[in-house]
Enzyme design. Structure first.
Site, mmCIF file in Angstrom:
data_model
loop_
_atom_site.group_PDB
_atom_site.id
_atom_site.type_symbol
_atom_site.label_atom_id
_atom_site.label_comp_id
_atom_site.label_asym_id
_atom_site.label_seq_id
_atom_site.Cartn_x
_atom_site.Cartn_y
_atom_site.Cartn_z
ATOM 1 N N ARG A 242 0.981 -1.186 -0.146
ATOM 2 C CA ARG A 242 0.114 -0.080 -0.036
ATOM 3 C C ARG A 242 1.055 1.265 -0.041
ATOM 4 O O ARG A 242 2.080 1.204 0.621
ATOM 5 C CB ARG A 242 -0.901 -0.011 1.169
ATOM 6 N N GLU A 271 -4.270 7.554 -5.123
ATOM 7 C CA GLU A 271 -4.600 6.739 -6.336
ATOM 8 C C GLU A 271 -5.946 7.443 -6.866
ATOM 9 O O GLU A 271 -6.785 7.390 -6.004
ATOM 10 C CB GLU A 271 -4.558 5.370 -6.197
ATOM 11 N N HIS A 290 -1.442 0.310 -9.903
ATOM 12 C CA HIS A 290 -2.121 -0.627 -8.922
ATOM 13 C C HIS A 290 -2.791 -1.777 -9.654
ATOM 14 O O HIS A 290 -3.804 -2.018 -9.895
ATOM 15 C CB HIS A 290 -3.191 -0.028 -8.173
#
Ligand code: NAD
Ligand code: DGY
Length: 328
Positions: A242, A271, A290
């Site tokens: 993360r 994000e 991601h």
């Protein structure tokens, strides 16, 4: 069985949506999409089940969901949820551990190879017509095989990365985790190949440091200037866990001051990555949007597990993967 109200807050594959629709009354509304936000808000107060991912289900949102019995996240990470509030209200939180381990480990390895061998940078040189002579030492990469890997986090995915490194690339693996791992019982193939190592020693010995940590109160901002300062000069840093476990200004400073050779990042504190983030264009950063688990096979397996979890929970049965909010 009585049909219940389910709110799907991120699109599901058709066959998995159909499984839900066969058993319950389903509303699909993604609150990240402006035109769907009001449908989401309208369905929330009646919803008994929520299923989706990549949206913060915080205490304020939970307060508007007075009939909620279960949240089924289509993710293994649960940092978008408010564990204490869920626990206090007896709302079950389900997630998708296990089915994505190998795919995420592949992604991390892709970043590890790309950064060490400068794959993206050198591919751009060819595509942009700048390959005019044999490349010289200034563009050489560094070997991956035989190098020491330092893993921050040695859970399901960390161990899948360690197997690739130790068994495929002959890399000694050092790992740092919250709890010791009994290798003989859980990963016998890594006995003698992976070693639980104090953090500072790991940082001073690893050529490549991979973070595969969940985001929690104990890991938020954990990878800071001190941690980068302890790394070997010329180390490579990869983050597959993360973004907010890393203090991004400290990461940039370590890149600019030359401590770090390169960074491969699948995750970011914010994000999608803001356009003005220096990490987006830094010459020694390989950024990805991601995509750790983003293959057709694995995203389908995650959706299937999440739907199964939700169906079981709404039927009063034990779901396959419940996250224990009591100890979060
Ligand atoms: N990039 C992606 O697409 C992607 C995909 C899947 C998972 N993830 C992230 O990866 C995380 C890990 O997934 P997993 O299934 O391996 O989880 P896991 O629970 O099996 O493993 C977590 C590991 O982190 C360690 N850890 C936790 N807190 C720590 C601390 N304060 N200090 C040191 N070690 C600590 C644990 O001891 C354990 O070894 C997920 O929570 C998720 O946030 C990212
Ligand atoms: O936690 C996860 O499962 C990944 O980050 C995908 O959302």
């Amino acid at each position: 069985m009585k049909r219940k109200k389910v709110l799907v807050f991120r699109e599901l594959p058709e066959d998995q949506l159909a499984r839900l629709q066969a058993a319950h009354e389903v509303t699909v509304a993604n609150p990240r999409i402006a035109e769907q936000r009001s449908a989401f808000e309208a369905a929330l107060p009646e919803a008994q089940g929520l299923i989706g991912s990549s949206f913060p289900v915080d205490e304020a949102l939970l307060a508007r969901a007075s009939k909620l019995e279960v949240i089924s996240s289509v993710s293994v990470g649960v940092d978008n949820y408010a564990p204490a509030a869920l626990h206090a209200r007896g709302i079950l939180l389900c997630h998708t551990p296990g089915v994505l381990d190998e795919t995420v480990a592949d992604t991390v390895f892709a970043l590890l190879m790309a950064t060490s061998r400068r794959v993206v940078e050198l591919s751009s040189l060819v595509r942009e017509g700048r390959w005019s002579k044999n490349i010289g030492e200034d563009l050489f990469g560094h070997d991956v095989h035989g190098k020491t890997l330092g893993l921050l986090g040695f859970g399901r995915i960390g161990q899948a990365i360690a197997r690739r490194a130790a068994l495929g690339f002959g890399m000694p693996v050092l790992f740092h985790a919250r709890h010791a791992v009994d290798l003989a019982a859980h990963a016998p193939e890594l006995l003698g190949r992976a070693t639980h190592t104090p953090l500072d020693e790991l940082l001073s010995r690893a050529d490549i440091v991979v973070a595969m940590l969940p985001l929690s109160d104990s890991t938020r901002g954990m990878i800071d200037a001190r941690v980068f300062g302890r790394m070997k000069p010329g180390a490579i840093f990869i983050n597959g866990g993360r973004g907010a476990t890393v203090q991004e200004p400290a990461l940039l400073a370590a890149l600019d001051q030359g401590t770090l050779r390169a960074a491969g990042l699948d995750v970011f504190a914010t994000e999608p990555l803001p356009l003005d983030s220096p990490l987006r264009t830094h010459p020694r950063v390989t950024p990805l949007p991601h995509i750790g688990s983003a293959t057709h096979e694995t995203r389908h397996a995650m959706a299937e597990l999440a739907v199964t979890n939700l169906l079981k929970a709404l039927a009063g049965e034990r779901p396959l993967a419940v996250y224990d909010t009591a100890f979060a």
